[in-house]
Motif scaffolding. Structure first.
Motif, PDB file in Angstrom:
ATOM      1  N   SER A  31      34.466  32.164  36.161  1.00 49.46           N
ATOM      2  CA  SER A  31      35.154  32.615  34.957  1.00 49.46           C
ATOM      3  C   SER A  31      36.289  33.574  35.307  1.00 49.46           C
ATOM      4  O   SER A  31      37.410  33.440  34.800  1.00 49.46           O
ATOM      5  CB  SER A  31      34.148  33.290  34.024  1.00 49.46           C
ATOM      6  OG  SER A  31      34.801  33.929  32.969  1.00 49.46           O
ATOM      7  N   LYS A  32      36.009  34.544  36.163  1.00 53.32           N
ATOM      8  CA  LYS A  32      37.023  35.521  36.568  1.00 53.32           C
ATOM      9  C   LYS A  32      38.179  34.838  37.309  1.00 53.32           C
ATOM     10  O   LYS A  32      39.339  35.183  37.113  1.00 53.32           O
ATOM     11  CB  LYS A  32      36.417  36.608  37.466  1.00 53.32           C
ATOM     12  CG  LYS A  32      35.377  37.463  36.792  1.00 53.32           C
ATOM     13  CD  LYS A  32      35.981  38.360  35.759  1.00 53.32           C
ATOM     14  CE  LYS A  32      34.931  39.265  35.169  1.00 53.32           C
ATOM     15  NZ  LYS A  32      35.323  39.852  33.911  1.00 53.32           N
ATOM     16  N   LEU A  34      39.141  31.685  36.978  1.00 60.59           N
ATOM     17  CA  LEU A  34      39.921  30.899  36.020  1.00 60.59           C
ATOM     18  C   LEU A  34      40.829  31.795  35.175  1.00 60.59           C
ATOM     19  O   LEU A  34      41.984  31.444  34.906  1.00 60.59           O
ATOM     20  CB  LEU A  34      39.002  30.069  35.127  1.00 60.59           C
ATOM     21  CG  LEU A  34      38.339  28.864  35.799  1.00 60.59           C
ATOM     22  CD1 LEU A  34      37.341  28.203  34.857  1.00 60.59           C
ATOM     23  CD2 LEU A  34      39.371  27.864  36.265  1.00 60.59           C
ATOM     24  N   GLU A  35      40.320  32.957  34.782  1.00 59.68           N
ATOM     25  CA  GLU A  35      41.140  33.908  34.033  1.00 59.68           C
ATOM     26  C   GLU A  35      42.373  34.300  34.837  1.00 59.68           C
ATOM     27  O   GLU A  35      43.493  34.320  34.329  1.00 59.68           O
ATOM     28  CB  GLU A  35      40.343  35.181  33.708  1.00 59.68           C
ATOM     29  CG  GLU A  35      39.401  35.065  32.564  1.00 59.68           C
ATOM     30  CD  GLU A  35      38.603  36.350  32.365  1.00 59.68           C
ATOM     31  OE1 GLU A  35      39.093  37.445  32.716  1.00 59.68           O
ATOM     32  OE2 GLU A  35      37.471  36.256  31.868  1.00 59.68           O
ATOM     33  N   ARG A  36      42.151  34.616  36.108  1.00 61.98           N
ATOM     34  CA  ARG A  36      43.256  35.027  36.981  1.00 61.98           C
ATOM     35  C   ARG A  36      44.238  33.876  37.183  1.00 61.98           C
ATOM     36  O   ARG A  36      45.451  34.071  37.173  1.00 61.98           O
ATOM     37  CB  ARG A  36      42.697  35.504  38.324  1.00 61.98           C
ATOM     38  CG  ARG A  36      43.736  35.878  39.355  1.00 61.98           C
ATOM     39  CD  ARG A  36      44.435  37.195  39.019  1.00 61.98           C
ATOM     40  NE  ARG A  36      45.505  37.483  39.938  1.00 61.98           N
ATOM     41  CZ  ARG A  36      45.371  38.227  41.020  1.00 61.98           C
ATOM     42  NH1 ARG A  36      44.218  38.789  41.306  1.00 61.98           N
ATOM     43  NH2 ARG A  36      46.404  38.439  41.804  1.00 61.98           N
ATOM     44  N   GLU A  37      43.696  32.678  37.350  1.00 60.49           N
ATOM     45  CA  GLU A  37      44.536  31.508  37.555  1.00 60.49           C
ATOM     46  C   GLU A  37      45.447  31.278  36.338  1.00 60.49           C
ATOM     47  O   GLU A  37      46.632  31.012  36.484  1.00 60.49           O
ATOM     48  CB  GLU A  37      43.650  30.286  37.786  1.00 60.49           C
ATOM     49  CG  GLU A  37      44.317  29.156  38.503  1.00 60.49           C
ATOM     50  CD  GLU A  37      43.319  28.105  38.933  1.00 60.49           C
ATOM     51  OE1 GLU A  37      43.096  27.158  38.154  1.00 60.49           O
ATOM     52  OE2 GLU A  37      42.772  28.243  40.039  1.00 60.49           O
ATOM     53  N   ILE A  38      44.878  31.400  35.163  1.00 62.78           N
ATOM     54  CA  ILE A  38      45.654  31.213  33.932  1.00 62.78           C
ATOM     55  C   ILE A  38      46.738  32.289  33.817  1.00 62.78           C
ATOM     56  O   ILE A  38      47.877  31.999  33.459  1.00 62.78           O
ATOM     57  CB  ILE A  38      44.729  31.213  32.694  1.00 62.78           C
ATOM     58  CG1 ILE A  38      43.883  29.939  32.697  1.00 62.78           C
ATOM     59  CG2 ILE A  38      45.526  31.348  31.406  1.00 62.78           C
ATOM     60  CD1 ILE A  38      42.739  29.931  31.711  1.00 62.78           C
ATOM     61  N   SER A  39      46.394  33.519  34.149  1.00 60.54           N
ATOM     62  CA  SER A  39      47.380  34.601  34.049  1.00 60.54           C
ATOM     63  C   SER A  39      48.503  34.460  35.080  1.00 60.54           C
ATOM     64  O   SER A  39      49.603  34.959  34.874  1.00 60.54           O
ATOM     65  CB  SER A  39      46.708  35.965  34.176  1.00 60.54           C
ATOM     66  OG  SER A  39      46.293  36.185  35.499  1.00 60.54           O
TER      67      SER A  39
END
Length: 151
Positions: A31-32, A34-39
């Motif tokens: 989850s963390k 994926l969040e970073r990847e999106i940002s």
């Protein structure tokens, strides 16, 4: 194999093996990441580099260490032990961190190179060292060593 790919493969294996504790930690990491990847995306697809993945993992370890400290203050050793187990799982994906002595040697070199003389130069030294040691040493260790060397 990239660190992120290893985490994803181990996530699948943990599901198959029904390792609930490991599965919970790996899902949290996924989850963390994926969040970073999106940002980090700029106009479409984007993959995290191993360096960026390491940053995410180190942040997760730091958060858990802070939780451990709080749980121990509150006499909740059961929760502290669970967090310690999570730290072990996350650390298995991180590269070997530099020892305090290795950090000290590098810090002495940089202090001499920059001509730093006292604690007022700590910010300058820390800035240079953290860039060089990013993903190789914990910030708290670097800070402690620099303080000791400049005092």
């Amino acid at each position: 194999m990239a660190i992120k790919d290893k985490i994803m493969a181990d996530l699948k294996q943990a599901m198959k093996d029904k390792e609930q504790d490991k599965l919970r930690v790996l899902r949290s990491l996924k989850s963390k990441l994926l969040e970073r990847e999106i940002s980090e995306r700029k106009g479409g697809e984007g993959e995290l580099s191993d360096e960026q993945t390491i940053e995410v993992l180190m942040k997760a370890v730091k958060q858990r260490k802070e939780s451990i400290e709080q749980f121990e203050k509150g006499d909740r050793n059961d929760l502290a032990d669970a967090e310690k187990d999570e730290v072990e799982i996350i650390n298995s994906y991180l590269p070997e961190m530099l020892s305090e002595e290795e950090v000290r040697d590098i810090a002495k070199e940089k202090i001499e190179e920059l001509g730093a003389e006292d604690i007022s130069d700590m910010g300058q030294v820390m800035g240079v060292l953290m860039q060089e040691l990013k993903g190789k040493a914990e910030g708290s260790v670097v800070s402690k060593v620099v303080k000791e060397e400049l005092s």
